[in-house]
Design a protein around this motif. Structure first.
Motif, PDB file in Angstrom:
ATOM      1  N   UNK A   1      24.170 -25.141   4.249  1.00  0.00           N
ATOM      2  CA  UNK A   1      24.012 -25.860   5.520  1.00  0.00           C
ATOM      3  C   UNK A   1      25.337 -26.191   6.202  1.00  0.00           C
ATOM      4  N   UNK A   2      26.424 -26.295   5.425  1.00  0.00           N
ATOM      5  CA  UNK A   2      27.717 -26.590   6.055  1.00  0.00           C
ATOM      6  C   UNK A   2      28.360 -25.342   6.640  1.00  0.00           C
ATOM      7  N   UNK A   3      27.659 -24.198   6.516  1.00  0.00           N
ATOM      8  CA  UNK A   3      28.143 -22.957   7.120  1.00  0.00           C
ATOM      9  C   UNK A   3      29.140 -22.199   6.296  1.00  0.00           C
ATOM     10  N   UNK A   4      29.436 -22.655   5.086  1.00  0.00           N
ATOM     11  CA  UNK A   4      30.434 -21.990   4.252  1.00  0.00           C
ATOM     12  C   UNK A   4      29.766 -21.382   3.029  1.00  0.00           C
ATOM     13  N   UNK A   5      29.450 -20.108   3.107  1.00  0.00           N
ATOM     14  CA  UNK A   5      28.916 -19.413   1.961  1.00  0.00           C
ATOM     15  C   UNK A   5      27.435 -19.633   1.733  1.00  0.00           C
ATOM     16  N   UNK A   6      27.066 -19.597   0.450  1.00  0.00           N
ATOM     17  CA  UNK A   6      25.673 -19.676   0.046  1.00  0.00           C
ATOM     18  C   UNK A   6      25.481 -20.824  -0.940  1.00  0.00           C
ATOM     19  N   UNK A   7      24.234 -21.221  -1.108  1.00  0.00           N
ATOM     20  CA  UNK A   7      23.838 -22.194  -2.129  1.00  0.00           C
ATOM     21  C   UNK A   7      22.775 -21.517  -2.975  1.00  0.00           C
ATOM     22  N   UNK A   8      22.935 -21.566  -4.292  1.00  0.00           N
ATOM     23  CA  UNK A   8      21.953 -20.978  -5.196  1.00  0.00           C
ATOM     24  C   UNK A   8      21.394 -22.062  -6.103  1.00  0.00           C
ATOM     25  N   UNK A   9      20.076 -22.025  -6.303  1.00  0.00           N
ATOM     26  CA  UNK A   9      19.380 -23.010  -7.128  1.00  0.00           C
ATOM     27  C   UNK A   9      18.524 -22.279  -8.148  1.00  0.00           C
ATOM     28  N   UNK A  10      18.586 -22.734  -9.393  1.00  0.00           N
ATOM     29  CA  UNK A  10      17.712 -22.183 -10.428  1.00  0.00           C
ATOM     30  C   UNK A  10      16.908 -23.328 -11.035  1.00  0.00           C
ATOM     31  N   UNK A  11      15.627 -23.082 -11.242  1.00  0.00           N
ATOM     32  CA  UNK A  11      14.726 -24.027 -11.899  1.00  0.00           C
ATOM     33  C   UNK A  11      14.273 -23.372 -13.189  1.00  0.00           C
ATOM     34  N   UNK A  12      14.559 -24.002 -14.307  1.00  0.00           N
ATOM     35  CA  UNK A  12      14.245 -23.443 -15.619  1.00  0.00           C
ATOM     36  C   UNK A  12      13.156 -24.281 -16.281  1.00  0.00           C
TER      37      UNK A  12
ATOM     38  N   UNK B   1      10.478 -25.400 -15.264  1.00  0.00           N
ATOM     39  CA  UNK B   1       9.991 -26.502 -14.421  1.00  0.00           C
ATOM     40  C   UNK B   1      10.556 -27.857 -14.835  1.00  0.00           C
ATOM     41  N   UNK B   2      11.715 -27.853 -15.464  1.00  0.00           N
ATOM     42  CA  UNK B   2      12.301 -29.094 -15.969  1.00  0.00           C
ATOM     43  C   UNK B   2      13.777 -29.253 -15.605  1.00  0.00           C
ATOM     44  N   UNK B   3      14.533 -28.166 -15.681  1.00  0.00           N
ATOM     45  CA  UNK B   3      15.981 -28.228 -15.485  1.00  0.00           C
ATOM     46  C   UNK B   3      16.349 -27.500 -14.195  1.00  0.00           C
ATOM     47  N   UNK B   4      17.171 -28.148 -13.371  1.00  0.00           N
ATOM     48  CA  UNK B   4      17.603 -27.554 -12.116  1.00  0.00           C
ATOM     49  C   UNK B   4      19.122 -27.564 -12.044  1.00  0.00           C
ATOM     50  N   UNK B   5      19.679 -26.436 -11.613  1.00  0.00           N
ATOM     51  CA  UNK B   5      21.120 -26.339 -11.374  1.00  0.00           C
ATOM     52  C   UNK B   5      21.325 -25.794  -9.969  1.00  0.00           C
ATOM     53  N   UNK B   6      22.293 -26.356  -9.266  1.00  0.00           N
ATOM     54  CA  UNK B   6      22.624 -25.931  -7.912  1.00  0.00           C
ATOM     55  C   UNK B   6      24.119 -25.614  -7.869  1.00  0.00           C
ATOM     56  N   UNK B   7      24.448 -24.442  -7.320  1.00  0.00           N
ATOM     57  CA  UNK B   7      25.848 -24.044  -7.188  1.00  0.00           C
ATOM     58  C   UNK B   7      26.150 -23.653  -5.742  1.00  0.00           C
ATOM     59  N   UNK B   8      27.378 -23.881  -5.337  1.00  0.00           N
ATOM     60  CA  UNK B   8      27.872 -23.387  -4.054  1.00  0.00           C
ATOM     61  C   UNK B   8      28.600 -22.081  -4.317  1.00  0.00           C
ATOM     62  N   UNK B   9      28.405 -21.117  -3.413  1.00  0.00           N
ATOM     63  CA  UNK B   9      29.060 -19.811  -3.573  1.00  0.00           C
ATOM     64  C   UNK B   9      29.770 -19.436  -2.270  1.00  0.00           C
ATOM     65  N   UNK B  10      30.991 -19.930  -2.085  1.00  0.00           N
ATOM     66  CA  UNK B  10      31.773 -19.454  -0.939  1.00  0.00           C
ATOM     67  C   UNK B  10      32.243 -18.025  -1.220  1.00  0.00           C
ATOM     68  N   UNK B  11      32.344 -17.221  -0.175  1.00  0.00           N
ATOM     69  CA  UNK B  11      32.724 -15.820  -0.371  1.00  0.00           C
ATOM     70  C   UNK B  11      33.384 -15.293   0.892  1.00  0.00           C
ATOM     71  N   UNK B  12      34.097 -14.189   0.732  1.00  0.00           N
ATOM     72  CA  UNK B  12      34.569 -13.388   1.855  1.00  0.00           C
ATOM     73  C   UNK B  12      34.592 -11.944   1.376  1.00  0.00           C
ATOM     74  N   UNK B  13      35.241 -11.075   2.073  1.00  0.00           N
ATOM     75  CA  UNK B  13      35.223  -9.651   1.716  1.00  0.00           C
ATOM     76  C   UNK B  13      36.050  -9.340   0.466  1.00  0.00           C
ATOM     77  N   UNK B  14      36.885 -10.260   0.021  1.00  0.00           N
ATOM     78  CA  UNK B  14      37.774  -9.973  -1.098  1.00  0.00           C
ATOM     79  C   UNK B  14      37.530 -10.819  -2.348  1.00  0.00           C
TER      80      UNK B  14
END
Length: 152
Positions: free
Chosen positions: A66-77, A79-92
C-alpha cells in the motif's frame, strides 16, 4: 512459602530457557541480486512477476504494498500461524523483510543466547527472534523466487 516461591522462580526460568531454544533470530534477506539463467538483464516488472509466481506457488498471497514500494506477501499455515513480509525490488535486486506475524512468538530479546546466534546484529534494542519455521518459510520463498528468475 519460600519453597513455593523458589519453585515458581525455577519453573519460570525453565520456561524462559525452553522458549529461547524454540526461537531463532529473524533473518532478513537484503539486496539479493537478481540473477537469471540466461544472464540477461531483466526489467523490474519481470522481477515483480517472478516474485508473485513464486509466492503463489507456495501458498503465499502476494499483493502490492500500500505504501507503493514493492510487494507484501502473507502466508497462513495450518489456519493458525501467519507471517507477513515486505518485498521491495527493482530490476537488479530484491529483499525479503519481516513485517509482522501471528502466533509465531515474535519478540525483541536481549538474552545473550540470541546475541551469540546473531553476532552481526548490533541493535541496542535487542535481537528480533521468532519461531524457527518462519525462517524456513521465508527461505523457501527466496528459493522459489530464484527458480522463477532462472526461467527468464
Amino acid at each position: 512459602m519460600k519453597a513455593i516461591f523458589a519453585g515458581l522462580l525455577l519453573t519460570l526460568g525453565v520456561m524462559s530457557a525452553a522458549q529461547a531454544r524454540q526461537s531463532a533470530p529473524v533473518i532478513d534477506w537484503i539486496d539479493i541480486p537478481v540473477a537469471t539463467a540466461s544472464g540477461k538483464p531483466v526489467k523490474a516488472e519481470q522481477v515483480r512477476e517472478a516474485i508473485i509466481a513464486a509466492g503463489n506457488g507456495l501458498t503465499w498471497e502476494v499483493h502490492s504494498n500500500p505504501n507503493g514500494k514493492g510487494l507484501v506477501a502473507t502466508v497462513l499455515v495450518r489456519n493458525k500461524h501467519t507471517a507477513v513480509v515486505n518485498i521491495p525490488y527493482d530490476a537488479t535486486k530484491y529483499s525479503i523483510l519481516y513485517s509482522s506475524s501471528i502466533n509465531l512468538n515474535y519478540e525483541v530479546s536481549n538474552l545473550d543466547v540470541y546475541r551469540q546466534m546473531a553476532p552481526n546484529d548490533k541493535s541496542p534494542d535487542g535481537i528480533r527472534v521468532i519461531h524457527p519455521n518462519y525462517n524456513s518459510w521465508v527461505n523457501n520463498l527466496r528459493m522459489a523466487i530464484q527458480r522463477e528468475l532462472n526461467k527468464l
